[in-house]
Design an enzyme around this catalytic site. Structure first.
Site, PDB file in Angstrom:
ATOM      1  N   LYS A  86       0.805  -1.066   0.052  1.00 53.03           N
ATOM      2  CA  LYS A  86       0.074  -0.216   0.041  1.00 53.03           C
ATOM      3  C   LYS A  86       0.917   1.005  -0.003  1.00 53.03           C
ATOM      4  O   LYS A  86       2.103   1.359   0.677  1.00 53.03           O
ATOM      5  CB  LYS A  86      -0.809  -0.028   1.308  1.00 53.03           C
ATOM      6  CG  LYS A  86      -1.789   1.221   1.343  1.00 53.03           C
ATOM      7  CD  LYS A  86      -3.199   1.033   0.886  1.00 53.03           C
ATOM      8  CE  LYS A  86      -3.976   2.092   0.786  1.00 53.03           C
ATOM      9  NZ  LYS A  86      -3.494   2.984  -0.535  1.00 53.03           N
ATOM     10  N   LYS A 110       5.128   2.527   8.301  1.00 50.38           N
ATOM     11  CA  LYS A 110       3.921   3.218   8.674  1.00 50.38           C
ATOM     12  C   LYS A 110       2.853   2.434   9.051  1.00 50.38           C
ATOM     13  O   LYS A 110       2.019   2.485   9.797  1.00 50.38           O
ATOM     14  CB  LYS A 110       3.683   4.197   7.551  1.00 50.38           C
ATOM     15  CG  LYS A 110       4.399   5.492   7.215  1.00 50.38           C
ATOM     16  CD  LYS A 110       3.722   6.493   6.657  1.00 50.38           C
ATOM     17  CE  LYS A 110       4.662   7.502   5.816  1.00 50.38           C
ATOM     18  NZ  LYS A 110       4.001   8.449   5.084  1.00 50.38           N
ATOM     19  N   LYS A 122       5.070   2.087  -3.013  1.00 52.59           N
ATOM     20  CA  LYS A 122       5.294   3.415  -3.611  1.00 52.59           C
ATOM     21  C   LYS A 122       5.255   3.498  -5.097  1.00 52.59           C
ATOM     22  O   LYS A 122       5.896   2.568  -5.541  1.00 52.59           O
ATOM     23  CB  LYS A 122       6.336   4.306  -2.838  1.00 52.59           C
ATOM     24  CG  LYS A 122       6.294   5.609  -2.881  1.00 52.59           C
ATOM     25  CD  LYS A 122       5.381   6.161  -1.697  1.00 52.59           C
ATOM     26  CE  LYS A 122       5.216   7.330  -1.585  1.00 52.59           C
ATOM     27  NZ  LYS A 122       4.666   7.877  -0.276  1.00 52.59           N
TER      28      LYS A 122
END
Ligand code: GLU
Length: 430
Positions: A86, A110, A122
């Site tokens: 993600k 994160k 990313k």
């Protein structure tokens, strides 16, 4: 005769590439330290120090003047042991492979910190959306999705907005993916407009997450938000919403800045006016004459400093002169590792980027859950759930820092990497 490149005669692009390499190497350094502290083997470091997958694509786009321009794009997937990967897609002239790789590792961190069932991903495209038309941006967005479609999907890798990408771009990307698969796929991407399955509260999520971190850090330092003096460097999406939230909470925003300069008034700035006058890229200081530099702003007297703009702002050079007792990193990598040490030694409470900016991906997760179940939540429900995730994440990292006697950044990396490490071992990869 060979030409020795000093930092003065490097092009902007080369400087940025060096910076991204530094970012990547320092990320690896802290990951190694974190895994060591947690007692994991070197094999785990070998697995987690680089993304599992990195796809580079070339995207031909018909420009409005009839020519064809070929853009370069990337999608990096750090580790999918925990679940699908993600993370956002940025459109920026200085995107490069190393930066995208480093940022995909950050997304694993994160998601680990906030305990989401994802690994990190990313993407990025080298382009300047500020000089492209709507039509060109649409064709580029759709071309990117076609180019990466084999490795992405609602249960594989879920993109989202990032620097210079927004809900309109997410909508085009979702539409293109749905056409390719021949069924509506809202769960392919997050940060969509509400009518296309976006979540309430997604647009303000990053700023809200930063706000919650500021409140929690304030409790630890005995600083009440009511009347606290705050400086925010950067007036983009995160910076401007944050200024508003701080203002509403009764804090005094005494400094803000954009790429051109900074405004500072110890009596407090008129935030509503500044938000009203900023353009869509967050520029507002060009309307004023009493402008100081971004560097000057960072060193001004205040209680809480929030770097919400670009990387490498607080360095070994200026860390001694920072007056704030709390620094909350709303941008990616605003404080160097040397500066982190200096601030820690000086007793400044630093809330690291991978914690402070995790509100965005947290509400993206809520958006994906809502898409998967086809049942949508109110803004109050989203904000309440976000609040719980951010408070738990802050407390977990704060306690880890105390127990292991490490700074908040290392503590955040320890909490962040643990899940990918454990999941990789359980799967028998290492
Ligand atoms: N681009 C944002 C980030 O870096 C959000 C990612 C997401 O929502 O998946 O955290």
């Amino acid at each position: 005769m060979s030409i020795i490149k000093t930092s003065e005669n490097l092009s902007e692009e080369q400087k940025k590439e060096n910076e991204s390499l530094d970012l990547f190497l320092s990320t690896q350094t802290v990951i190694k330290e974190a895994l060591n502290k947690l007692g994991y083997s070197n094999e785990l470091f070998e697995l987690l120090k680089e993304p599992l997958r990195m796809l580079t694509v070339r995207i031909p786009v018909k420009m409005d003047d009839g020519t064809v321009k070929v853009f370069t794009g990337y999608r990096s997937q750090h580790n999918d042991a925990v679940g699908p990967t993600k993370g956002g897609v940025r459109f920026h002239p200085e995107v490069n492979e190393k930066e995208v790789k480093a940022l995909s590792i950050w997304m694993s961190l994160k998601c680990g910190i906030t305990d989401l069932p994802y690994g990190g991903g990313k993407g990025g495209i080298i382009c300047d959306p500020r000089v492209m038309s709507f039509g060109e941006l649409e064709r580029l967005s759709r071309g990117y999705v076609r180019a990466i479609s084999q490795i992405v999907g609602p249960t594989k890798d879920i993109p989202a907005p990032d620097m210079y990408t927004n809900s309109q771009i997410m909508a085009w990307m979702m539409d293109e993916y749905s056409r390719l698969r021949e069924f509506d796929s809202p769960g392919f991407i997050t940060g969509k407009p509400i009518v296309l399955g976006g979540s309430q509260g997604r647009e303000t999520a990053t700023a809200r997450g930063v706000t919650i971190c500021i409140e929690e850090a304030g409790k630890k330092k005995g600083i009440d938000l009511l009347g606290a003096r705050i400086i925010i460097q950067g007036f983009g999406n995160a910076g401007s919403f944050l200024a508003k939230f701080m203002h509403n909470a009764g804090a005094m925003v005494i400094g803000i800045s954009d790429a051109n300069g900074a405004l500072y008034d110890p009596k407090g700035l008129d935030i509503d006016y500044l938000i009203d006058r900023r353009d869509s890229f967050g520029t507002v200081t060009n309307l004023f004459t009493n402008v100081i530099t971004n560097q000057e702003l960072l060193e001004k007297e205040c209680d809480i400093l929030v770097p919400a703009a670009i990387s490498n702002q607080i360095t070994a050079q200026n860390a001694h002169r920072i007056k704030a007792s709390i620094v909350v990193e709303a941008a990616n990598g605003p404080t160097t590792l040397e500066a982190t040490k200096i601030l820690d030694e000086r007793g400044v409470l630093l809330v690291p980027d991978i914690l402070a900016s995790a509100g965005g991906v947290t509400v993206s997760y809520f958006e994906w859950v809502q898409n998967n179940q086809g049942y949508y939540w109110s803004e109050e429900e989203v904000v309440e759930k976000l609040r719980k995730v951010m408070i738990d994440s802050f407390e977990n990292i704060y306690q880890t820092a105390q127990v292991y006697k490490v700074d908040m950044r290392l503590a955040a990396y320890m909490v962040g990497i643990k899940k990918s490490a454990e999941a990789s071992s359980f799967r028998g990869w290492v």
